[in-house]
Design a protein around this motif. Structure first.
Motif, PDB file in Angstrom:
ATOM      1  N   ASP A   9       5.274   0.585  -0.947  1.00 36.22           N
ATOM      2  CA  ASP A   9       5.358  -0.518  -1.902  1.00 36.22           C
ATOM      3  C   ASP A   9       4.957   0.037  -3.249  1.00 36.22           C
ATOM      4  OD1 ASP A   9       5.008  -2.640  -3.497  1.00 36.22           O
ATOM      5  OD2 ASP A   9       4.183  -3.925  -1.947  1.00 36.22           O
ATOM      6  N   PRO A  10       5.874   0.115  -4.121  1.00 36.48           N
ATOM      7  CA  PRO A  10       5.578   0.827  -5.367  1.00 36.48           C
ATOM      8  C   PRO A  10       4.709   0.001  -6.308  1.00 36.48           C
ATOM      9  CG  PRO A  10       7.809  -0.052  -5.431  1.00 36.48           C
ATOM     10  CD  PRO A  10       7.213  -0.466  -4.129  1.00 36.48           C
ATOM     11  N   VAL A  11       4.517  -1.217  -5.985  1.00 36.69           N
ATOM     12  CA  VAL A  11       3.883  -2.074  -6.957  1.00 36.69           C
ATOM     13  C   VAL A  11       2.379  -2.128  -6.823  1.00 36.69           C
ATOM     14  CG1 VAL A  11       3.801  -4.392  -7.916  1.00 36.69           C
ATOM     15  CG2 VAL A  11       5.958  -3.450  -7.116  1.00 36.69           C
ATOM     16  N   THR A  12       1.923  -2.452  -5.660  1.00 38.85           N
ATOM     17  CA  THR A  12       0.497  -2.721  -5.527  1.00 38.85           C
ATOM     18  C   THR A  12      -0.375  -1.483  -5.664  1.00 38.85           C
ATOM     19  OG1 THR A  12       0.784  -2.564  -3.151  1.00 38.85           O
ATOM     20  CG2 THR A  12       0.758  -4.764  -4.119  1.00 38.85           C
ATOM     21  N   ILE A  14      -0.004   1.275  -7.497  1.00 36.69           N
ATOM     22  CA  ILE A  14      -0.021   2.120  -8.690  1.00 36.69           C
ATOM     23  C   ILE A  14      -0.522   1.349  -9.906  1.00 36.69           C
ATOM     24  CG2 ILE A  14       1.929   3.462  -7.844  1.00 36.69           C
ATOM     25  CD1 ILE A  14       3.340   2.137 -10.408  1.00 36.69           C
ATOM     26  N   GLU A  15      -0.812   2.068 -10.910  1.00 36.53           N
ATOM     27  CA  GLU A  15      -1.432   1.472 -12.086  1.00 36.53           C
ATOM     28  C   GLU A  15      -0.534   1.486 -13.315  1.00 36.53           C
ATOM     29  OE1 GLU A  15      -5.531   0.927 -10.565  1.00 36.53           O
ATOM     30  OE2 GLU A  15      -4.780   0.512 -12.546  1.00 36.53           O
ATOM     31  N   GLY A  16       0.424   2.361 -13.263  1.00 37.87           N
ATOM     32  CA  GLY A  16       1.129   2.581 -14.522  1.00 37.87           C
ATOM     33  C   GLY A  16       2.419   1.824 -14.638  1.00 37.87           C
ATOM     34  N   ARG A  17       3.141   2.166 -15.688  1.00 37.48           N
ATOM     35  CA  ARG A  17       4.415   1.522 -15.939  1.00 37.48           C
ATOM     36  C   ARG A  17       5.558   2.381 -15.418  1.00 37.48           C
ATOM     37  NH1 ARG A  17       2.463  -2.185 -16.106  1.00 37.48           N
ATOM     38  NH2 ARG A  17       4.445  -3.156 -16.565  1.00 37.48           N
ATOM     39  N   LYS A  19       6.181   5.679 -12.423  1.00 41.10           N
ATOM     40  CA  LYS A  19       5.480   6.489 -11.439  1.00 41.10           C
ATOM     41  C   LYS A  19       6.296   7.723 -11.134  1.00 41.10           C
ATOM     42  CE  LYS A  19       7.304   4.752  -7.125  1.00 41.10           C
ATOM     43  NZ  LYS A  19       7.006   4.351  -5.753  1.00 41.10           N
ATOM     44  N   ILE A  36      10.028   7.715 -12.329  1.00 43.52           N
ATOM     45  CA  ILE A  36      10.652   6.418 -12.050  1.00 43.52           C
ATOM     46  C   ILE A  36      10.192   5.366 -13.065  1.00 43.52           C
ATOM     47  CG2 ILE A  36      10.930   4.587 -10.338  1.00 43.52           C
ATOM     48  CD1 ILE A  36      10.228   6.807  -8.252  1.00 43.52           C
ATOM     49  N   PHE A  38      10.083   1.602 -14.362  1.00 41.88           N
ATOM     50  CA  PHE A  38      10.066   0.310 -13.694  1.00 41.88           C
ATOM     51  C   PHE A  38      10.763  -0.808 -14.438  1.00 41.88           C
ATOM     52  CE2 PHE A  38       5.950   0.782 -11.056  1.00 41.88           C
ATOM     53  CZ  PHE A  38       6.604   1.696 -10.261  1.00 41.88           C
ATOM     54  N   ASP A  39      10.700  -0.738 -15.720  1.00 39.24           N
ATOM     55  CA  ASP A  39      11.009  -1.981 -16.398  1.00 39.24           C
ATOM     56  C   ASP A  39      12.394  -1.994 -16.987  1.00 39.24           C
ATOM     57  OD1 ASP A  39      10.635  -4.520 -17.023  1.00 39.24           O
ATOM     58  OD2 ASP A  39       8.838  -4.206 -18.229  1.00 39.24           O
ATOM     59  N   THR A 267      15.668   4.368 -10.412  1.00 37.56           N
ATOM     60  CA  THR A 267      14.973   4.121 -11.682  1.00 37.56           C
ATOM     61  C   THR A 267      15.798   3.161 -12.508  1.00 37.56           C
ATOM     62  OG1 THR A 267      14.147   5.098 -13.725  1.00 37.56           O
ATOM     63  CG2 THR A 267      16.041   6.190 -12.715  1.00 37.56           C
ATOM     64  N   ASN A 450       1.169   5.926 -17.909  1.00 37.31           N
ATOM     65  CA  ASN A 450       0.006   6.113 -17.062  1.00 37.31           C
ATOM     66  C   ASN A 450       0.544   6.606 -15.754  1.00 37.31           C
ATOM     67  OD1 ASN A 450      -1.642   4.658 -18.947  1.00 37.31           O
ATOM     68  ND2 ASN A 450      -0.247   3.010 -18.348  1.00 37.31           N
ATOM     69  N   LEU A 451       0.126   7.739 -15.429  1.00 37.40           N
ATOM     70  CA  LEU A 451       0.792   8.342 -14.298  1.00 37.40           C
ATOM     71  C   LEU A 451       0.094   8.107 -12.998  1.00 37.40           C
ATOM     72  CD1 LEU A 451       1.969  11.720 -15.731  1.00 37.40           C
ATOM     73  CD2 LEU A 451       3.227   9.587 -15.456  1.00 37.40           C
TER      74      LEU A 451
END
Lengths: 468, 142, 627, 303
Positions: A9-12, A14-17, A19, A36, A38-39, A267, A450-451
């Motif tokens: 699950d790439p969302v929960t 990680i911290e950055g925008r 990855k 990758i 995200f937005d 991506t 933020n990696l």
């Protein structure tokens, strides 16, 4: 293809925008790596239905760091669409606005974000580190950027998301007082800049080895160029081969013939390429390094001196990714010098800021050099001047392929036979930062990535997650 | 098959014409379908587009605004102001994907009880044909 | 229904009663208000336009704000119109009660506002309308400022010879009224003056009047006429419709009030520098002074009556009549002066080209009226004055041929039809139905040929006339626009001032405290003008008599910290109740009528429409559509 | 004790963060009382794992990751502030609500002229799934304050920091842009709506009165009316004033109300509607997601 079936699950987690995912093969060596993004915000679609003359103000919101680039690329596209030659002084004001942005954006990146990597020592980096370790330099860096933003505000109405450019020119003329203020600011900033650049160059040279060895990508380069002269506002698109030969020189209006965009499922950022060379071979780089590689000379004296020094030192083309930082400093010189030239132009406070236009349908293409590279806005409108289609190719997108390659290459160097060198994270960050990837432009949000690096084993299971 | 769709109409009636016309329909015993829920305002000029949007958002299938005939407004030209608001709002609604027939502006004087009944009847039929308001919160949805 | 109502939140008691508006029904409510300490009352019954006032009174008498009352109209707007669908009607009734409750919960305690009102009235215009209204108010004990633009009061009526259908002498009945107005201790006459600005509202109008210099002291002037005799300037006399001459220093007519001469500055040879000064030399009472300047008079009044009159239609624009080209084409007003014994010909009937007595006179009706290109409306007086003048011509010269070309004869007033009949039958005036096609002039004799179509007989008519009289209509007074801008009262499509309601409030304007009368509101004859003037006086009296004035609390109010001063609301207010002060809109409660158009338009929602607030309306919407 | 703050941008342009940097040297003095605990734009990230006093969240929630990030961070903050117009009202990215998600993705990844995507690939692996509709941040997390602006002006940011430092509630002007606008107002009577750039505006008079649509009347004050000072009409980036839900509806009402209705120069209602080429995109440019009808709806076929 097994790794693709692994669900992380790439969302929960990680911290950055963005990855990074690294795949290892059966030997524990790097097989591939993905940067990758995200937005996505999809301006291309929702520009449809908007009146043409409103678009320069809407597209600024693609990026809060280089809104001027979008504003002006858009205004240029609108000029063409409505078939209006922008007023002479209006064009000067636009270019001045653009130089203001360069001063801000490049100094933001170099002094606040990337530069401190080279001349501060602490683990904590960025502006705060610079303030702590070199408060004198920090203050000067702030001053330089301030001068840039003040120019944007005077010419664009606001420092962030300017509003004045419209088809045929700009809305507002400059008063003599404003021009004099800008001239004074620019004179004072030149001295500060020299001091800052020297400090930075020392840092860069200090770590010359690192600088040159960390990453090198043989790639195509593309930028605008005006008769061989470096130019940030206007010109022809030139593409050079990894060997430094001219592959293509075309009018921006023909960009579609040579620039294509590839899509990957993993991506949200696309992958532009030079059509003649094809995907993926034709992936090219843009931005400061590309511009310096493409240019034959710089049209302002100090920048040209720096340019020659750079070329003598690193050759043409220079492929070392970290030289993006150096190139940025040279461009900063250019921006200050060119801005000074413009404010000293006697026509800068003339009345001739806008030309009348008639609303009509048609196509408009506007290309400009944004701080992070070539920026293309392309619109088609109906007879009432309402946008029917919009296509945008933004700077960082064009570096996407090579950001991915740089990440992969750095990872390969730091991960061997399953042995993971903890420095991998730092190095990846340094190299990614060199591109100054403005992910807000290219779909994304903050300037600083933020990696989180996830390393997957051959079965696609997470082996290690590195974060900072 | 769901049961027959009964549209809800929300009405804004001005005190001097629309509301009085509705009263006249009453005293004349002119029958019309019971799908209208109306409120009284002093003038159709009090009708704020936000009220109409709210009624639609809350599930009204149609919104009826009734004012005095042009020239008869108790407040000179409040009705003309609303006429323009409704026209612009209708365009906004179309842009937002709603059928602009869901908003209807009518001039009905205090002496037009019959017209009031006819307008409500027609509007209910029109909305019945148009089907339920597709917005969220539609009370007719199960 | 009752049980449903009682089940709703905040409802402390719900009762049914057959005639809740009856005295016992009201008692029921009173009792519950007292015993159950109710603070809102809802009646679900008939339409609020019937009994809302009844129940409000109940609340008020029980010490509650009368505006904490709400009605659900389940009769006119439910049971009477949904007789075949009782189930749905019940659902609707429940919704109506929910909506009434939702609104009642949000109702605010409002109280009617009282403002003080004084006893001073301003009347604009000193014709028969203004004079009549002024006398009524003055006799009732109010103070009146009567403002007249020209040097004397009297207006158009002073120019008339006789009035239909009674044939009494116009100045004989007007002059005593003029004199009475001039002398009345409660009337302050300000002639040769114009209202320049009015600010404020009922009970508090601040008026600026500009008085032009007369150069003759009204008190000292004896009317000896010596000044006029020596004056070297001669110009056409307006009072005689330009048919005679007057001097630059003159008295408009002998019965003028005030009875003083006036120096017409525009036509005088020159005051600065003094060019002639002969009049001053001969003035024994030393009434003449050249050192006068326009003066501004500030008045504070409580009510205003507009009686600014009309302007006769000018037919010079209509090519077919050749008025102003052919000397013997006259307007009816010119003929009126010719007929007048004190007129330019001392009552002798002659035609202008050769001053000979005409053998035949033709009247053309509806000049400037009932015409798509000019004015669509009927001027109401022309049929009768034409008949009157025709009869006067016949009285003086029974042998004269008098024709009247008409579209139709409108003899609607008291005694009008009889008058018209008699004019045809006994006096032999020939009424020919048909609009004239053209008038030709014999260049030598200056005799006129009138060509027309007789639409009754369906054949062309051509006849010779020595004089053609154009029965010109009534058009809005020249100052109508200016007065509109000053008073901010609306003008109708016809260009006359608009009454608040054509039937029920025929002398009110949309601005409280400002009334209309006479021809400023539309064409009318003398009796109608006078009755309207006295009606306006009565309206003003009704306001001022009690010394106070009640304002409904429906007015809009501005939440100042929210107002950005954009000015959107200003032009919307039909009553000009809103002004911008220091980038904040201010609403004058006394002018506001509570329509709420400003609140709906305010882009900052800074304006609250009291008793119809956003909150109240939105909660009605929510409750209507919820179950 | 220093006030501990955190900054994070969700799906947005980073302009809000740059706006903070545009305090320039004043940042240095602010930092004496204020500790930046987490701010990717200013410094390398530390993981925000402790409680902070104030979280400034900018940007809009475009994908699932943004949503979770907003929730995760705001749980650690005593005060959560929607910072900037995207977070407060949806912002310009909210215009995407005028299209179906499928249409958006297809344009971006399939049909754009330069895109070479014969396989018809839409990003769907490893990337967080897109949220169908842009909603203001308050629909995702509890918000203590909304700070409007695209971006918020540095002067306003400074004032807000002062209030936060003094541990006072954050209050902003409740007035509209007109309050800060210096152009002179004569009479609001609109005879026609001009496209921006049509004709030559009088630089001293209210632009709306000259027929140029200006959202100032329905837009919250705080931007110093800079655009108008640069002779460009307001497009409403500060969002609706305090008590207003629907900025677009307010502007519809205001503009339509002042359309001329006098006998002489009456603006026909239909004509008025056609004068606006792009009602939603102009009147709801920054606040569509927080409007009463916050996205495009599709009429269902009647059953």
């Amino acid at each position: 293809m097994k790794h693709r079936t692994v669900t992380i699950d790439p969302v929960t987690r990680i911290e950055g925008r963005a990855k990074i995912t690294i795949w290892l093969d059966g030997h524990g060596d790097v097989k591939d790596a993905h940067f990758i993004v995200f937005d996505l915000r999809m301006f291309e679609k929702f520009l449809e239905g908007r009146p043409v003359e409103e678009v320069p103000q809407i597209v600024t919101r693609i990026c809060g760091i280089c809104p001027v680039s979008h504003h002006l690329a858009s205004a240029k596209a609108c000029d063409m669409l409505f078939d209006v030659e922008p007023a002479e002084t209006g064009t000067l004001i636009r270019e001045l606005m653009h130089m203001g942005q360069y001063i801000h954006s490049h100094s933001l990146h170099f002094f606040f974000l990337a530069g401190p990597d080279f001349f501060t020592k602490g683990r904590e980096q960025g502006l705060l580190a610079l303030m702590r370790e070199r408060p004198d330099l920090a203050k000067k860096a702030i001053q330089v950027r301030k001068v840039g933003q003040k120019i944007v505000e005077k010419t664009g109405g606001r420092a962030i998301h300017p509003v004045t450019a419209l088809p045929g020119g700009v809305t507002k003329r400059l008063s003599r007082r404003e021009v004099e203020e800008m001239a004074a600011d620019l004179s004072s900033v030149k001295k500060d800049l020299r001091e800052l650049v020297n400090a930075c160059k020392e840092g860069l040279l200090d770590r010359k080895k690192l600088t040159l060895n960390l990453d090198s990508q043989r790639s195509y380069y593309s930028s605008l160029l005006n008769d061989g002269d470096f130019n940030l506002y206007d010109g022809m698109i030139r593409i050079i081969t990894p060997e430094g030969k001219i592959a293509e020189e075309l009018s921006p209006n023909n960009y579609l013939t040579q620039i294509g965009e590839h899509v990957e499922p993993w991506t949200y950022m696309k992958f532009p390429f030079y059509r003649k060379a094809g995907w993926p071979e034709g992936a090219y780089r843009v931005g400061p390094l590309a511009r310096l590689n493409v240019a034959e000379r710089m049209p302002t004296p100090e920048a040209d001196r720096e340019f020659n020094e750079f070329r003598n030192e690193f050759g043409k083309p220079a492929h070392n990714t970290l030289l993006y930082n150096w190139a940025r400093l040279i461009e900063l010189y250019y921006a200050v010098e060119r801005a000074k030239e413009i404010v000293e132009n006697e026509k800068i406070d003339a009345n001739d800021v806008r030309r009348a236009f008639k609303i009509k349908g048609g196509q408009g293409i506007g290309v400009i050099e944004a701080p992070r590279g070539m920026l293309i806005h392309h619109y088609a409108a109906d007879d009432e001047g309402i946008i029917e289609r919009a296509n945008l190719i933004v700077a960082t997108t064009q570096n996407n392929t090579h950001i991915n390659r740089s990440v992969r290459d750095v990872a390969k160097r730091r991960i061997e036979s399953g042995r993971i060198d903890e420095r991998v994270l730092n190095d990846i960050e340094v190299v990614v930062r060199a591109y100054d990837p403005c992910l807000s432009c290219s779909t994304h949000t903050s300037d600083q990535t933020n990696l989180e690096v996830t390393i997957l084993n051959e079965d696609g299971e997470p082996l290690k997650v590195l974060k900072r | 098959m769901p049961e027959k769709f009964e549209p809800y109409i929300f009405g804004f009636l001005c005190n001097w014409c629309g509301y009085a016309g509705a009263d006249l329909a009453g005293t004349s015993r002119i029958q019309y379908p019971p799908n209208l829920r109306a409120i009284r305002l002093m003038c159709s000029g009090r009708v704020d587009p936000a009220f109409i949007l709210t009624a639609l958002k809350r599930g009204a299938d149609g919104v009826l605004v009734v004012g005095c005939h042009p020239g008869d407004c108790h407040y000179i030209n409040g009705n003309l102001r609303t006429e323009r608001r409704v026209a612009l709002l209708k365009k906004m609604l179309s842009n937002l994907g709603l059928d602009d027939r869901r908003v209807r502006l009518e001039w009905i004087s205090a002496s037009e009880g019959e017209k009031f009944a006819v307008v409500v009847r027609e509007f209910v039929e029109e909305m019945r044909a148009l089907g339920p308001n597709p917005l969220e919160g539609n009370m007719n949805e199960t | 229904m009752r049980a449903y109502a009682e089940s709703l939140p905040n409802v402390s008691v719900a009762k049914t009663y057959t005639y809740v508006c009856s005295e016992p029904g009201q008692q029921l409510i009173r009792k519950d208000i007292r015993e159950k300490k109710l603070n809102r009352v809802i009646v679900a019954a008939c339409t609020p336009s019937l009994h809302e006032p009844t129940f409000r009174k109940v609340l008020e008498e029980e010490g509650l704000s009368p505006y904490l009352f709400e009605m659900a109209n389940i009769r006119e707007q439910n049971t009477w119109v949904h007789m075949q669908t009782p189930k749905e009607a019940l659902e609707l009734a429940k919704a109506q009660i929910r909506m009434a409750l939702a609104r009642a919960e949000k109702l605010e305690e409002l109280h009617p506002k009282e403002v003080k009102i004084g006893r001073n009235a301003l009347i604009i215009g000193g014709g028969i309308a203004g004079i009549s209204a002024a006398l009524d108010l003055a006799n009732a004990g109010f103070n009146v400022y009567l403002i007249e633009k020209s040097p004397t009061i009297g207006g158009r009526m002073a120019q008339l010879d006789k009035t239909f259908p009674t044939m009494d002498c116009s100045s004989c009945i007007l002059t005593p009224k003029m004199v009475e107005a001039g002398r009345h201790s409660n009337i302050k006459l300000v002639t040769y003056a114009e209202v320049k600005d009015v600010q404020g509202y009922v009970g508090n109008f601040k008026v600026k009047v500009l008085k032009r210099p007369r150069y003759v002291d009204e008190k000292k002037c004896t009317g000896c006429d010596e000044c006029s005799k020596v004056c070297p300037v001669e110009i056409p006399d307006e009072f005689n419709a330009g048919l005679s001459w007057r001097k630059a220093i003159y008295i408009p007519f002998p019965q003028a009030v005030p009875p003083a001469y006036v120096l017409d500055e525009k036509n005088c040879l020159g005051l600065t520098p003094l060019a002639c000064a002969k009049c001053k030399e001969v003035c024994e009472p030393e009434a003449i002074s050249y050192d006068q300047y326009p003066t501004e008079i500030d008045l504070e009044v409580d009510t205003i009556i507009v009686a600014s009159g009309y302007e006769p239609y000018n037919p010079i624009v209509d090519e077919e009549y050749n008025y102003g080209v052919y000397q013997n084409v006259l307007t009816a007003l010119e003929m009126e002066r010719i007929l007048n014994a004190a007129g330019p010909t001392s009552g002798r009937i002659v035609r202008p080209s050769d001053l000979k007595e005409p053998r035949s006179v033709a009247y053309v009706q509806c000049v400037g009226s009932r015409n798509e290109r000019r004015n669509v409306y009927c001027s109401r007086i022309c049929c009768m004055y034409a008949a009157k003048q025709a009869r006067q011509l016949k009285e003086k010269h029974p042998g004269m041929d008098v024709y009247v070309f008409y579209i139709d004869v409108r003899a609607f007033g008291k005694g009008f039809e009889e008058f018209y009949e008699k004019t045809c039958r006994e006096y032999g005036v020939q009424f020919i139905r048909g609009r004239i096609a053209e008038i030709d002039e014999d260049p030598e004799t200056k005799n006129l040929t009138v060509k027309a179509e007789d639409t009754l007989l369906g054949r062309p008519v051509e006849l010779e006339a020595d004089i053609v009289v154009l029965s010109v209509g009534v058009t809005p007074g020249q100052d109508t626009k200016a007065i509109q801008n000053i008073l901010k009262i609306p003008i109708g499509a016809d260009g006359f001032f608009l009454e608040a309601h054509p039937k029920l409030r025929p002398v009110d304007t949309t601005v409280d405290g400002i009334f209309l009368c006479g021809t400023s509101a539309g064409p009318k004859d003398v009796p109608d003008t006078v009755s309207q003037a006295r009606a306006a006086a009565s309206g003003a009296t009704a306001l001022m008599a009690t010394g106070k004035y009640i304002i409904q609390p429906y007015f809009a109010s501005v939440d100042e910290p929210l107002c950005g001063g954009c000015g959107i609301c200003l032009p919307l207010c039909p009553f000009n109740a809103i002004a911008l002060e220091e980038k904040v809109a201010k609403i004058n409660e006394a002018l506001c009528k509570g329509c709420g158009v400003c609140a709906a338009a305010c882009p900052a929602t800074a304006i609250k429409a009291n008793h119809f607030t956003d909150e109240q309306i939105l909660s009605q919407i929510e409750s209507a559509l919820s179950r | 004790m220093k006030l501990r703050i955190a900054l994070e941008g969700l799906g947005a342009c980073a302009g809000c963060e740059i706006a903070i940097l545009d305090l320039h040297e004043e940042i240095l003095s602010l930092l004496e009382d204020l500790e930046v605990d987490y701010a990717p734009i200013l410094m390398d990230k530390k993981i925000l794992n402790e409680n902070v006093d104030v979280l400034l969240l900018s940007g809009s929630v475009r994908n699932k990751h943004d949503a979770e990030e907003a929730v995760r961070l705001s749980e650690k903050a005593k005060i959560t502030i929607a910072f900037g117009s995207c977070a407060s009202f949806g912002g310009i990215p909210g215009l995407a609500n005028l299209y179906a998600t499928r249409e958006l993705l297809e344009r971006a990844y399939l049909t754009t002229e330069s895109t070479d995507n014969k396989e018809g690939i839409l990003p769907s692996e490893e990337v967080p799934p897109i949220e169908q509709v842009i909603k203001p941040l308050k629909e995702w997390v509890e918000i203590d304050y909304k700070i409007p602006g695209c971006p918020p002006q540095p002067k306003m940011i400074k004032e807000i920091f002062q209030m936060l430092l003094n541990r006072k509630p954050v209050t902003l002007s409740k007035k509209t842009v007109c309050d800060e606008c210096d152009l002179k107002r004569e009479e609001k009577k609109i005879k026609r709506i001009l496209r921006w750039g049509e004709g030559e505006p009088d630089g001293s008079r209210c632009l709306l009165e000259q027929g140029y649509f200006c959202a100032g009347p329905a837009t919250r004050a705080g931007c110093e009316a800079k655009c108008i000072a640069a002779l460009t009409p307001c497009r409403g980036c500060m969002g609706p004033p305090e008590n207003v839900t629907d900025q677009g509806a307010r502007m519809v009402s205001a503009i339509a109300s002042v359309a001329a209705v006098d006998e002489k120069d009456r603006v026909d209602p239909e004509e008025l509607a056609t004068m606006f080429k792009d009602v939603v995109g102009t009147l709801c440019r920054f606040s569509l997601p927080s409007s009463i009808i916050s996205r495009k709806v599709l009429e269902r076929k009647s059953k």
